[in-house]
Design a protein around this motif. Structure first.
Motif, PDB file in Angstrom:
ATOM      1  N   LEU A 100       0.822  -1.202   0.000  1.00  0.00           N
ATOM      2  CA  LEU A 100       0.000   0.000   0.000  1.00  0.00           C
ATOM      3  C   LEU A 100       0.864   1.264   0.000  1.00  0.00           C
ATOM      4  CD1 LEU A 100      -2.750  -1.003   2.607  1.00  0.00           C
ATOM      5  CD2 LEU A 100      -3.011  -0.837   0.122  1.00  0.00           C
ATOM      6  N   LEU A 101       2.073   1.148   0.549  1.00  0.00           N
ATOM      7  CA  LEU A 101       2.988   2.289   0.598  1.00  0.00           C
ATOM      8  C   LEU A 101       3.924   2.354  -0.608  1.00  0.00           C
ATOM      9  CD1 LEU A 101       3.931   2.181   4.402  1.00  0.00           C
ATOM     10  CD2 LEU A 101       2.270   3.666   3.260  1.00  0.00           C
ATOM     11  N   GLY A 102       3.708   1.452  -1.582  1.00  0.00           N
ATOM     12  CA  GLY A 102       4.468   1.521  -2.818  1.00  0.00           C
ATOM     13  C   GLY A 102       5.572   0.507  -2.986  1.00  0.00           C
ATOM     14  N   ALA A 103       5.730  -0.425  -2.048  1.00  0.00           N
ATOM     15  CA  ALA A 103       6.778  -1.441  -2.179  1.00  0.00           C
ATOM     16  C   ALA A 103       6.464  -2.369  -3.349  1.00  0.00           C
ATOM     17  CB  ALA A 103       6.897  -2.245  -0.892  1.00  0.00           C
ATOM     18  N   THR A 104       7.494  -2.910  -3.934  1.00  0.00           N
ATOM     19  CA  THR A 104       7.325  -3.823  -5.069  1.00  0.00           C
ATOM     20  C   THR A 104       7.926  -5.198  -4.804  1.00  0.00           C
ATOM     21  OG1 THR A 104       9.364  -2.988  -6.081  1.00  0.00           O
ATOM     22  CG2 THR A 104       7.294  -1.922  -6.725  1.00  0.00           C
ATOM     23  N   SER A 105       8.495  -5.384  -3.629  1.00  0.00           N
ATOM     24  CA  SER A 105       9.124  -6.657  -3.287  1.00  0.00           C
ATOM     25  C   SER A 105       8.409  -7.316  -2.112  1.00  0.00           C
ATOM     26  CB  SER A 105      10.601  -6.443  -2.931  1.00  0.00           C
ATOM     27  OG  SER A 105      11.179  -7.642  -2.436  1.00  0.00           O
ATOM     28  N   LEU A 106       8.282  -8.635  -2.194  1.00  0.00           N
ATOM     29  CA  LEU A 106       7.635  -9.382  -1.127  1.00  0.00           C
ATOM     30  C   LEU A 106       8.426  -9.315   0.172  1.00  0.00           C
ATOM     31  CD1 LEU A 106       5.484 -11.428  -0.119  1.00  0.00           C
ATOM     32  CD2 LEU A 106       6.958 -13.256  -1.029  1.00  0.00           C
ATOM     33  N   TRP A 107       9.736  -9.104   0.073  1.00  0.00           N
ATOM     34  CA  TRP A 107      10.581  -9.139   1.263  1.00  0.00           C
ATOM     35  C   TRP A 107      10.184  -8.094   2.297  1.00  0.00           C
ATOM     36  CZ3 TRP A 107      13.033 -13.152   2.715  1.00  0.00           C
ATOM     37  CH2 TRP A 107      13.549 -14.049   1.771  1.00  0.00           C
ATOM     38  N   TYR A 108       9.718  -6.936   1.849  1.00  0.00           N
ATOM     39  CA  TYR A 108       9.282  -5.918   2.801  1.00  0.00           C
ATOM     40  C   TYR A 108       8.095  -6.417   3.623  1.00  0.00           C
ATOM     41  CZ  TYR A 108      12.196  -2.685   0.109  1.00  0.00           C
ATOM     42  OH  TYR A 108      13.247  -2.071  -0.510  1.00  0.00           O
ATOM     43  N   ALA A 109       7.154  -7.060   2.938  1.00  0.00           N
ATOM     44  CA  ALA A 109       5.989  -7.601   3.629  1.00  0.00           C
ATOM     45  C   ALA A 109       6.379  -8.714   4.588  1.00  0.00           C
ATOM     46  CB  ALA A 109       4.973  -8.116   2.617  1.00  0.00           C
ATOM     47  N   VAL A 110       7.300  -9.574   4.164  1.00  0.00           N
ATOM     48  CA  VAL A 110       7.743 -10.689   5.004  1.00  0.00           C
ATOM     49  C   VAL A 110       8.435 -10.178   6.255  1.00  0.00           C
ATOM     50  CG1 VAL A 110       9.324 -12.649   5.145  1.00  0.00           C
ATOM     51  CG2 VAL A 110       7.917 -12.326   3.094  1.00  0.00           C
ATOM     52  N   VAL A 111       9.351  -9.244   6.081  1.00  0.00           N
ATOM     53  CA  VAL A 111      10.099  -8.712   7.227  1.00  0.00           C
ATOM     54  C   VAL A 111       9.159  -8.029   8.216  1.00  0.00           C
ATOM     55  CG1 VAL A 111      11.802  -7.002   7.961  1.00  0.00           C
ATOM     56  CG2 VAL A 111      12.276  -8.475   5.996  1.00  0.00           C
ATOM     57  N   LEU A 112       8.238  -7.207   7.714  1.00  0.00           N
ATOM     58  CA  LEU A 112       7.306  -6.507   8.599  1.00  0.00           C
ATOM     59  C   LEU A 112       6.389  -7.482   9.330  1.00  0.00           C
ATOM     60  CD1 LEU A 112       6.245  -3.823   9.658  1.00  0.00           C
ATOM     61  CD2 LEU A 112       4.722  -3.718   7.676  1.00  0.00           C
TER      62      LEU A 112
END
Length: 244
Positions: free
Chosen positions: A182-194
């Protein structure tokens, strides 16, 4: 204030001693904990699976938000039904006990006295305690409910509280895997880490009301979430290739 005992000469501390306990029957803690954990794990798995199929960010976001809404309502409905059914069962049993106290007071009196006797109270004292408790019908019902059913009639869990707690906590947990997109990330890793950080934090917080070490509880939840994400990502990748 410390008082000297004359017969022993030892100092005995007679300062007031008080302590409190956390509320463990309020009906909110369990659904809140399970809701947050379930929201994190299930939506992380959903987002990872969709991302593994090489879907666009738009599809990932829509899937994640749909999973949040559907899961939150499902959890709330399930908790409400579960707690309401449990409450109704207890109330039915309380009505049975109330009827027995009205129809067979002497038998119920002896039954309560026998309970105290089984715990080491002298028979005459046990009967006297039971008799005094039976002088008040509501006090008698509450005592029998605690001794025979293990419940406090005045502290039954609330279905509405359980449902709201579950709904809100699931929503908070489920939004974390979607938030980076929703904040503009394009990689799954950001979601996984969070999401994994959220799982660790939830586990550590739960440890504050249990006997577990905070780091153990946190790592356990992190490991479960990571395993779910890995499995669903792999399945998404396999089906994405097969259907592509």
């Amino acid at each position: 204030m410390a008082v000297m005992e004359r017969d022993t000469g030892h100092s005995v501390d007679h300062r007031d001693h008080t302590h409190t306990h956390r509320d463990i029957n309020g009906g909110w803690l369990r659904p809140a904990v399970f809701g947050a954990m379930d929201g994190l794990v299930s939506n992380l798995g959903l987002v990872a699976g969709v991302a593994g199929s090489d879907a666009s960010n738009k599809v990932i976001v829509i899937s994640g938000l749909a999973g949040l809404v559907a899961g939150a309502f499902s959890m709330a409905a399930g908790e409400y039904t579960s707690v309401a059914s449990q409450r109704e069962l207890v109330q039915a049993e309380l009505e049975v006990e109330r009827r027995e106290l009205r129809r067979h007071p002497e038998d119920e009196l002896k039954e309560l006295a026998a309970v105290y006797e089984s715990r080491g109270v002298e028979p005459d004292l046990a009967m006297e305690v039971a008799r005094q408790l039976h002088e008040d019908p509501e006090q008698a019902l509450e005592t029998h409910a605690r001794e025979e059913l293990g419940v406090d009639p005045g502290d039954l869990p609330s279905p509405a509280t359980a449902a709201v707690s579950s709904f809100l906590s699931f929503s908070v947990g489920a939004v974390l895997p979607v938030l980076p997109y929703l904040l503009g990330a394009t990689s799954l890793w950001y979601a996984v880490v969070l999401a994994l950080a959220g799982l660790f934090a939830c586990g550590a917080m739960v440890a504050r009301v249990t006997a577990r070490k905070w780091w153990f509880s946190g790592l356990r939840q992190l490991a479960l979430g990571a395993a779910a994400a890995a499995v669903t990502y792999g399945l998404g990748a396999v089906f994405g290739v097969a259907l592509g």
